[in-house]
Structure formats: C-alpha cells, structure tokens
Motif scaffolding. Structure first.
Motif, PDB file in Angstrom:
ATOM      1  N   ARG A  51       0.849  -1.195   0.000  1.00  0.00           N
ATOM      2  CA  ARG A  51       0.000   0.000   0.000  1.00  0.00           C
ATOM      3  C   ARG A  51       0.882   1.241   0.000  1.00  0.00           C
ATOM      4  O   ARG A  51       1.779   1.371   0.842  1.00  0.00           O
ATOM      5  N   PRO A  52       0.649   2.178  -0.919  1.00  0.00           N
ATOM      6  CA  PRO A  52       1.491   3.372  -0.994  1.00  0.00           C
ATOM      7  C   PRO A  52       1.167   4.416   0.060  1.00  0.00           C
ATOM      8  O   PRO A  52       1.877   5.414   0.178  1.00  0.00           O
ATOM      9  N   GLY A  53       0.118   4.211   0.799  1.00  0.00           N
ATOM     10  CA  GLY A  53      -0.269   5.182   1.812  1.00  0.00           C
ATOM     11  C   GLY A  53      -1.507   4.687   2.530  1.00  0.00           C
ATOM     12  O   GLY A  53      -1.913   3.523   2.390  1.00  0.00           O
ATOM     13  N   SER A  54      -2.125   5.557   3.276  1.00  0.00           N
ATOM     14  CA  SER A  54      -3.356   5.207   3.972  1.00  0.00           C
ATOM     15  C   SER A  54      -4.499   5.093   2.975  1.00  0.00           C
ATOM     16  O   SER A  54      -4.400   5.532   1.820  1.00  0.00           O
ATOM     17  N   LEU A  55      -5.602   4.516   3.418  1.00  0.00           N
ATOM     18  CA  LEU A  55      -6.771   4.434   2.546  1.00  0.00           C
ATOM     19  C   LEU A  55      -7.214   5.831   2.129  1.00  0.00           C
ATOM     20  O   LEU A  55      -7.588   6.050   0.969  1.00  0.00           O
ATOM     21  N   ALA A  56      -7.155   6.776   3.042  1.00  0.00           N
ATOM     22  CA  ALA A  56      -7.553   8.147   2.715  1.00  0.00           C
ATOM     23  C   ALA A  56      -6.639   8.751   1.660  1.00  0.00           C
ATOM     24  O   ALA A  56      -7.104   9.452   0.745  1.00  0.00           O
ATOM     25  N   MET A  58      -4.868   7.076  -0.608  1.00  0.00           N
ATOM     26  CA  MET A  58      -5.142   6.421  -1.890  1.00  0.00           C
ATOM     27  C   MET A  58      -6.444   6.924  -2.485  1.00  0.00           C
ATOM     28  O   MET A  58      -6.566   7.120  -3.697  1.00  0.00           O
ATOM     29  N   ARG A  59      -7.412   7.160  -1.631  1.00  0.00           N
ATOM     30  CA  ARG A  59      -8.711   7.667  -2.088  1.00  0.00           C
ATOM     31  C   ARG A  59      -8.559   9.046  -2.728  1.00  0.00           C
ATOM     32  O   ARG A  59      -9.256   9.376  -3.690  1.00  0.00           O
ATOM     33  N   ALA A  60      -7.653   9.855  -2.213  1.00  0.00           N
ATOM     34  CA  ALA A  60      -7.474  11.221  -2.700  1.00  0.00           C
ATOM     35  C   ALA A  60      -6.569  11.303  -3.922  1.00  0.00           C
ATOM     36  O   ALA A  60      -6.508  12.354  -4.570  1.00  0.00           O
ATOM     37  N   ALA A  61      -5.885  10.211  -4.260  1.00  0.00           N
ATOM     38  CA  ALA A  61      -4.950  10.223  -5.385  1.00  0.00           C
ATOM     39  C   ALA A  61      -5.688  10.328  -6.715  1.00  0.00           C
ATOM     40  O   ALA A  61      -6.842   9.924  -6.845  1.00  0.00           O
ATOM     41  N   ALA A  62      -5.006  10.841  -7.717  1.00  0.00           N
ATOM     42  CA  ALA A  62      -5.631  11.008  -9.031  1.00  0.00           C
ATOM     43  C   ALA A  62      -5.822   9.673  -9.731  1.00  0.00           C
ATOM     44  O   ALA A  62      -6.872   9.424 -10.346  1.00  0.00           O
ATOM     45  N   GLY A  63      -4.830   8.791  -9.660  1.00  0.00           N
ATOM     46  CA  GLY A  63      -4.921   7.496 -10.330  1.00  0.00           C
ATOM     47  C   GLY A  63      -5.563   6.444  -9.451  1.00  0.00           C
ATOM     48  O   GLY A  63      -5.667   6.613  -8.230  1.00  0.00           O
ATOM     49  N   PRO A  64      -5.991   5.331 -10.046  1.00  0.00           N
ATOM     50  CA  PRO A  64      -6.655   4.291  -9.261  1.00  0.00           C
ATOM     51  C   PRO A  64      -5.681   3.443  -8.459  1.00  0.00           C
ATOM     52  O   PRO A  64      -4.603   3.099  -8.938  1.00  0.00           O
ATOM     53  N   HIS A  65      -6.055   3.119  -7.239  1.00  0.00           N
ATOM     54  CA  HIS A  65      -5.331   2.176  -6.394  1.00  0.00           C
ATOM     55  C   HIS A  65      -6.285   1.032  -6.051  1.00  0.00           C
ATOM     56  O   HIS A  65      -7.342   1.260  -5.450  1.00  0.00           O
ATOM     57  N   PHE A  66      -5.900  -0.185  -6.424  1.00  0.00           N
ATOM     58  CA  PHE A  66      -6.755  -1.349  -6.225  1.00  0.00           C
ATOM     59  C   PHE A  66      -6.377  -2.048  -4.925  1.00  0.00           C
ATOM     60  O   PHE A  66      -5.201  -2.341  -4.690  1.00  0.00           O
ATOM     61  N   VAL A  67      -7.375  -2.313  -4.095  1.00  0.00           N
ATOM     62  CA  VAL A  67      -7.138  -2.903  -2.778  1.00  0.00           C
ATOM     63  C   VAL A  67      -8.043  -4.115  -2.595  1.00  0.00           C
ATOM     64  O   VAL A  67      -9.275  -4.005  -2.657  1.00  0.00           O
ATOM     65  N   LYS A  68      -7.433  -5.252  -2.378  1.00  0.00           N
ATOM     66  CA  LYS A  68      -8.192  -6.477  -2.134  1.00  0.00           C
ATOM     67  C   LYS A  68      -8.721  -6.505  -0.710  1.00  0.00           C
ATOM     68  O   LYS A  68      -8.035  -6.125   0.244  1.00  0.00           O
ATOM     69  N   THR A  69      -9.955  -7.009  -0.563  1.00  0.00           N
ATOM     70  CA  THR A  69     -10.500  -7.257   0.765  1.00  0.00           C
ATOM     71  C   THR A  69     -11.451  -8.437   0.719  1.00  0.00           C
ATOM     72  O   THR A  69     -12.160  -8.644  -0.259  1.00  0.00           O
ATOM     73  N   HIS A  70     -11.437  -9.215   1.805  1.00  0.00           N
ATOM     74  CA  HIS A  70     -12.436 -10.267   2.015  1.00  0.00           C
ATOM     75  C   HIS A  70     -13.406  -9.878   3.124  1.00  0.00           C
ATOM     76  O   HIS A  70     -14.247 -10.681   3.519  1.00  0.00           O
TER      77      HIS A  70
END
Length: 231
Positions: A51-56, A58-70
């Motif tokens: 993860r390049p940073g916190s969820l917040a 990544m949410r604020a970044a311009a490009g998409p960050h894909f995060v897996k969750t179960h």
C-alpha cells in the motif's frame, strides 16, 4: 482513487488480480497487514504491491489504487468508493475455502466447513451471506458485480467489463496473455483447486448443507444472486 477488489474468500479474487495485472498492468495491495496469497504464489504473478499510503491518501490520489478485501463492506469503505464485487455461489465458495484451510489435515474438512458457515467475525470475512449482501445492497453504479462463473469462462472479457466501470481511463494490452486455469494449477494445484461452478454438488455434506440454508442471510444472498443472474 480507491477501487476495492472485494469478495468472500475463494470467489475468484486472485484470478481477477492476475487478469487485471496481465491485461491492464494493474497492481493491487491488500487491506490487511500481510498478503498471504502473494506470499504463497509470488507477488509478481498476481501483481502485488505494498500500500502506498493510507486508505484516505489512496482515495485522494488522481490514479486508481486497487485494494483487495475479504471483509464485509464496513467503516473503512466510503460510500463513494468504486468496487469490483466478486460473487460466487456460497456453497461453492465455502467448500473451496474449507478444503484450502484443511489441506494439511483433510479429515478436519467437515469441522472447518462448519466453522466457516457459522463465522460472524466482521473483521475477518463474516458469514458468506452477510458478506455478499453488504457489498450488493444497496446497488450502486460505481460498484460493479462480477460473478465467478463469468470470470472463469473468460477472464479477459471479465476484466474489460469491470475496468470500463471502475477505471475507464486505463487501457488494456490486447496482446497480453492471461494464464489458463490449467496453467495456474501447475503453479499451485492446492490453491487453484478445481475452478468449476457447482463444486458443492459432490463435496458439501448434506447435514452441513442444511446448516448453510438455515441461515437467513445465506438464503437472502442466494436469492439476490439468482434474481440478478449471477448465481
């Protein structure tokens, strides 16, 4: 921009991550502290990244960050977050998960399956029905539903359909080759076990199948999948 790759365990999450990585160059991190699948199969195969940073962030970044969750959709998920919601017949998913968890002790399979049917831990995966309903209700245009059957039948087409919704600006490499399930079995036949729809028919003990259907959340989720044609 944050894009969740969400599913109950053994619903095709890893295969989709492989398809997205091969066809779109997409890397993915996990909501957990450790990616056990990347540790088992190798991060390069599935396109794992830290993860390049916190969820917040990544949410604020311009490009998409894909995060897996179960996990079920919970407080970590913003209502506006994009998501790929992978769904598989709960009977198939539970059998597959219990087989994986009991691979070192096959005799424990019925007991493991029983525990997975009755699990309610929301910080884990919760029960199958609770998990699925949390992502499918309410329906949202930015949460695209992908069935295991569709993914297995044509991973490239499945990847194209979901990317058109969650990250339309990312272009596909049409020459990229996505490994066939038979090839993935050569990597790890214990993890890539059967890859079929309806595997519960010859694996689910009848008494435990009754337990599965006794849960109102499972019945409700199966009805939702049937109504949407994704079961």
């Amino acid at each position: 921009m944050l894009v969740w790759v969400a599913s109950f365990p053994r619903s095709g999450n890893t295969l989709l991550r492989i398809a997205l990585h091969r066809r779109y160059g997409v890397t993915s991190s996990v909501v957990y502290d450790h990616d056990g699948v990347a540790g088992r199969l190798g991060g390069e195969l599935i396109g794992y990244t830290e993860r390049p940073g916190s969820l917040a962030e990544m949410r604020a970044a311009a490009g998409p960050h894909f995060v897996k969750t179960h996990r079920p959709r919970d407080e970590d998920v913003d209502d506006a977050d994009a998501a790929i919601c992978l769904v598989r017949d709960g009977r198939d998913a539970l059998v597959s998960w219990a087989r994986l968890l009991s691979e070192d002790d096959p005799a424990s399979f019925p007991a493991v399956l029983r525990r997975r049917i009755t699990d309610t831990d929301g910080r884990s995966s919760a029960s199958w029905g609770t998990n699925v309903l949390s992502w499918l209700r309410p329906a949202a245009a930015h949460r695209v539903v992908l069935s295991y059957a569709e993914l297995i039948a044509d991973p490239a087409a499945a990847a194209d359909r979901v990317m058109a919704v969650v990250a339309p600006g990312v272009r596909a490499d049409l020459d990229a080759v996505i490994p066939r399930f038979e090839q993935l079995r050569q990597v790890d036949a214990g993890f890539f076990r059967r890859g079929v729809v309806g595997s519960h028919r010859d694996e689910f003990p009848p008494a435990l199948l009754e337990l599965f259907w006794s849960r109102p959340d499972n019945r409700a989720a199966m009805q939702v999948l049937a109504a949407s044609g994704t079961s």
